[in-house]
Write a protein that holds these residues in place. Structure first.
Motif, short mmCIF file in Angstrom:
data_model
loop_
_atom_site.label_atom_id
_atom_site.label_comp_id
_atom_site.label_asym_id
_atom_site.label_seq_id
_atom_site.Cartn_x
_atom_site.Cartn_y
_atom_site.Cartn_z
N LYS A 1 -3.47 -1.65 -45.65
CA LYS A 1 -4.06 -2.83 -45.43
C LYS A 1 -4.92 -3.66 -46.23
O LYS A 1 -5.19 -4.75 -46.07
N LYS A 2 -5.46 -3.02 -47.35
CA LYS A 2 -6.20 -3.45 -48.24
C LYS A 2 -5.62 -4.58 -49.16
O LYS A 2 -6.12 -5.85 -49.24
N PRO B 1 -2.92 -7.59 -45.42
CA PRO B 1 -3.74 -7.64 -43.86
C PRO B 1 -2.72 -7.27 -42.83
O PRO B 1 -3.08 -7.13 -41.60
N ASP B 2 -1.47 -7.81 -43.03
CA ASP B 2 -0.22 -7.57 -41.93
C ASP B 2 -0.01 -6.20 -41.92
O ASP B 2 1.01 -6.11 -41.01
#
Lengths: 288, 547
Positions: B282-283, B286-287
């Protein structure tokens, strides 16, 4: 003649046990320290002072010695200050002091290894309660056990929690055994509480403080279970103390000879530090 | 009234009592030390007259001249030994061709108790379940404790050094066999395998997984005869498990292809691995449907080394060359170490100190898309009660390769302590647990026996989805160094070096170079460079250097 020998008969079993459990293992360990004995591989040759020279050139030994010095000095100092403060509070006319005295004992009843495991869980980022409480005041995801510098403090904090009650108990016992007359005299003379503490309480408590510090110093130097349960010496080798290094060399790598040499160096260090502590405190007492 | 004088004074009574107690203690101690060792009720036959031994020796001498002004000569002597038992004409006295036939051993072994330990895994738990059956058939009671790895080591070491012989069955990882075999703590299994009275063709040694079977051989003193010291109890590979549901999600596939320009599939090489790990973190994305893209153990010692092996082998290099000189500071090894550190970016905070179970927990709770770990733990992932977040959602594949595809081979074995007073009974226990029939049952219960027939069984393959990938990897898996002082040289020194790299304390080359020099000293101390000739044909190193 028989009457003269009788006392020796009675202490013979105790001497026998002490010899088997303490003296013989120490002498055997001293002998092993001059060999390269490794039961895992099956070698056992006399090597003279090679093990001791290896210690001098071993960076891991110095790394462990530094951490041991940090852990002991910081931990024992904070435990002493906190313990004395709590002991003074419990010695005053505090309501329900007996209940507090009982509660303060709880950390002392928890073994070191269990303390280590409990704190290891509490320090977990995202899961542990310490992380949760700190994040509620704005400190999120502190990597207590992943950062070498923080991990050292994490170990010290766990040790303080575990052993401050010991200091409290010993110092409280000392405070309660002090004579009341000097304090009454000081009160009559109009001395403040601080002056009374510095000039009467501390000098009278000197021997008790010495015993507490000496015992805690020795226990702290040989801490093993707490570190093993909490970090196992990690991250990397950041929290490896001398006890852990000796354990690894002896049990994990089978280098019994080298581990024995390390143990003897360790004994010498402990004896020197203990003697120094006694002398310093004795001289301080004499000067006051 | 005059007091009656006691017949014996109190002082004398206490004196005599003290002497009696002291005498009893000393007598008891002497009696304990001088006690006779309990022996098996049966005779432990070693070789019968029928056994014939064939030994062939070939000698090849090669002179090598160094390029330096001082000439050096190296003699390489290759010795081949073969021992063969005659083909038995009929059933031997202790033959047990079927599980049911173990019943006949009751006559010889009833009342014996055997002691063994193991590390808690699904395999060990499966073994515990079948031990009552063994006891019922043979009358041999087995005490089988599941304890931590370090506790096992402490107990075994104390038992071997004291020659007590408490632990009959020795369970250990293959890379640690050389130490104990070299010290004479383990019984060479040829003692039983080559005895036609004890073992028959039904045991099918050819069915044992060869890559593990051959790393359980050791030559004492480097030049002694090659014997097997353990039989595989658990075959392991460091494998990749991934969230199949995330990989097969059309939305993820579309996003991945848009971002990286190729199809989202389980990674087959390191470039793909880095892309996939980044995509699922995620870092960096973001998807991403999941928090972290990757997890594997990084704790100093054995865990970080196990994570490093497939990368090192995947870059086409190894720890030692054919002369046992450490070479893991070469460019390929340094690249492998850099990759080890790079992958940490896609793991959760605190991963740099995670052991196997902690890393496993991250994946098990659905926080990571890919995990590299020992497949011994994989049965837990398919149990919905134990792993509700991921059960039924997993895909399994070999760890991706770089320049070569060389998954890391693991495995534990069962051996017999030289100090055991019940060696034949212990061998029969090992035979029971590694019997072709029993191996299938253990595999169905979550175990990982070391037999091809068990792992190729259709029922086993249907039950455990990673077995096919496991068998595929086994063909090319590479073993860890088989050396004395493995724990000190590899787990400790290499482990510390790798840990200092992932903690950012040193560069890869600096750390590995320091480790190479220290490992060289240990190898020298163990006599690897003094003893000539040193048998070099086993195990065959099969090295490929990265150029």
């Amino acid at each position: 003649m028989a009457q003269r020998l009788t006392p020796y008969f009675f202490i013979l079993p105790a001497v026998f046990v002490i010899f088997i459990v303490t003296i013989y293992p120490m002498l055997f360990s001293l002998y092993l320290s001059f060999t390269n004995y490794n039961p895992n591989i099956g070698v056992n040759e006399f090597v003279g002072f090679e093990n001791y020279l290896r210690i001098v050139a071993d960076p891991e030994f110095f790394n462990a010695a530094c951490f041991t010095a940090f852990f002991t000095s910081v931990g024992v100092t904070i435990e002493f200050l906190l313990g004395f403060g709590i002991a003074l509070l419990l010695n005053s006319n505090l309501r329900a002091a007996s209940i507090f005295r009982l509660l303060i004992l709880i950390p002392l009843m928890v073994s070191e290894i269990v303390t280590g495991v409990i704190f290891m869980l509490m320090y977990q980022p995202g899961m542990g309660i310490i992380d949760y409480l700190l994040s509620s005041i704005g400190f999120k995801n502190i990597l207590w056990l992943s950062d070498p510098n923080l991990a050292r403090w994490a170990v010290v904090i766990a040790d303080i929690w575990n052993w401050t009650p010991f200091m409290t108990l010993v110092l409280l016992a000392g405070l309660q055994s002090l004579p009341t007359e000097p304090f009454e005299a000081a009160l009559i003379d109009g001395a403040s509480k601080l002056r009374t503490f510095i000039h009467i309480t501390l000098p009278l408590m000197r021997n008790v403080i010495l015993v507490a510090l000496l015992m805690r110093l020795i226990f702290s130097l040989k801490t093993f279970g707490l570190i093993m349960g909490l970090t196992a010496g990690g991250p990397g080798v950041a929290t490896r103390n001398l006890s852990l290094v000796i354990y690894l060399q002896a049990i994990r790598f089978g280098n019994m000879g080298y581990a024995s040499a390390l143990s003897w160096i360790f004994i010498i260090i402990v004896m020197i530090l203990g003697t120094l502590l006694v002398r310093v405190l004795t001289r301080m007492g004499e000067s006051t | 009234m005059q007091e009656k004088e006691p017949k014996i004074s109190r002082r004398k009574f206490v004196k005599y009592a003290g002497v009696t107690v002291g005498g009893l203690i000393v007598g008891g101690a002497i009696g304990y030390l001088a006690r006779g060792a309990p022996t098996e009720k049966t005779v432990t036959s070693v070789k019968t007259e029928k056994t014939t031994v064939t030994v062939t020796q070939t000698k090849t001498v090669t002179a090598v001249t160094a390029a330096t002004p001082a000439e050096t000569k190296t003699e390489i002597i290759t010795v081949t030994e073969t021992t063969a038992a005659t083909t038995p004409t009929g059933p031997g006295k202790y033959w047990t061709p079927t599980i049911e036939s173990f019943k006949k051993l009751k006559e010889y072994f009833k009342g014996i108790t055997l002691y063994g330990m193991d590390y808690p895994t699904p395999n060990a738990e499966a073994v515990k379940k079948v031990l009552p059956e063994f006891e019922e058939l043979t009358g041999i009671h087995v005490v089988y404790e599941l304890v931590d790895f370090d506790v096992m080591r402490e107990r075994y070491t104390a038992d071997f050094v004291s020659k007590e012989g408490k632990w009959d069955l020795v369970s250990w990882a293959y890379q640690l066999i050389p130490e104990w075999a070299n010290a004479g703590y383990l019984v060479p299994l040829e003692k039983f395998l080559n005895d036609p009275e004890i073992v028959g063709p039904y045991y099918k040694t050819e069915d044992l997984i060869e890559s593990i079977w051959r790393v359980q051989i050791w030559r004492r003193g480097f030049t002694g005869p090659a014997y097997h010291y353990m039989v595989c109890s658990k075959s392991d590979l460091f494998m990749m498990v991934y969230r199949k549901d995330l990989f097969e999600d059309p939305k993820n596939q579309k996003l991945f292809e848009r971002r990286y320009g190729y199809e989202l599939t389980p990674p087959k090489n390191y470039e793909q691995l880095l892309d996939v790990a980044e995509f699922f973190t995620k870092k960096y994305n973001p998807d991403s449907p999941i928090e972290y893209g990757f997890i594997q153990p990084y704790a100093v010692g054995d865990p970080i080394c196990c994570s490093y092996y497939p990368l090192l082998f995947g870059f086409g290099t190894d720890f030692f060359d054919e002369n046992y000189y450490p070479i893991f500071d070469n460019p390929a090894a340094v690249k492998a170490c850099d990759l080890l550190k790079e992958l940490l970016k896609y793991a959760p905070p605190g991963a740099n100190v995670m052991h196997y179970d902690a890393a496993f927990g991250v994946y098990q709770t659905g926080k990571a898309a890919i995990m590299f770990n020992w497949d011994a733990f994989f049965p837990y992932l398919e149990d919905p009660e134990v792993s509700p977040a991921v059960a039924g959602k997993n895909g399994y594949a070999p760890t991706p390769g770089g320049y070569s595809f060389r998954p890391s081979l693991g495995g534990w074995g069962w051996g017999i302590s030289s100090f055991s007073k019940n060696q034949l009974a212990t061998w029969k226990l090992i035979e029971f647990l590694t019997h072709p029939e029993m191996c299938v049952r253990l595999a169905l219960m979550g175990g990982k026996p070391g037999r091809w027939s068990a792992l190729q069984n259709p029922e086993v393959q249907a039950k455990w989805p990673w077995i096919k990938a496991f068998l595929e990897s086994l063909q090319v898996a590479h073993f860890r160094p088989i050396i004395l002082s493995f724990t000190e040289a590899i787990d400790e020194i290499v482990g510390r070096a790798l840990s200092s790299v992932v903690l950012g304390e040193k560069s890869s080359y600096e750390a590995l170079r320091e480790a190479v020099l220290k490992v060289y000293e240990i190898m020298k101390r163990n006599g690897y460079y003094d003893i000539k000739p040193i048998i070099k044909e086993y195990p065959p190193p099969d090295l490929r250097r990265f150029v």
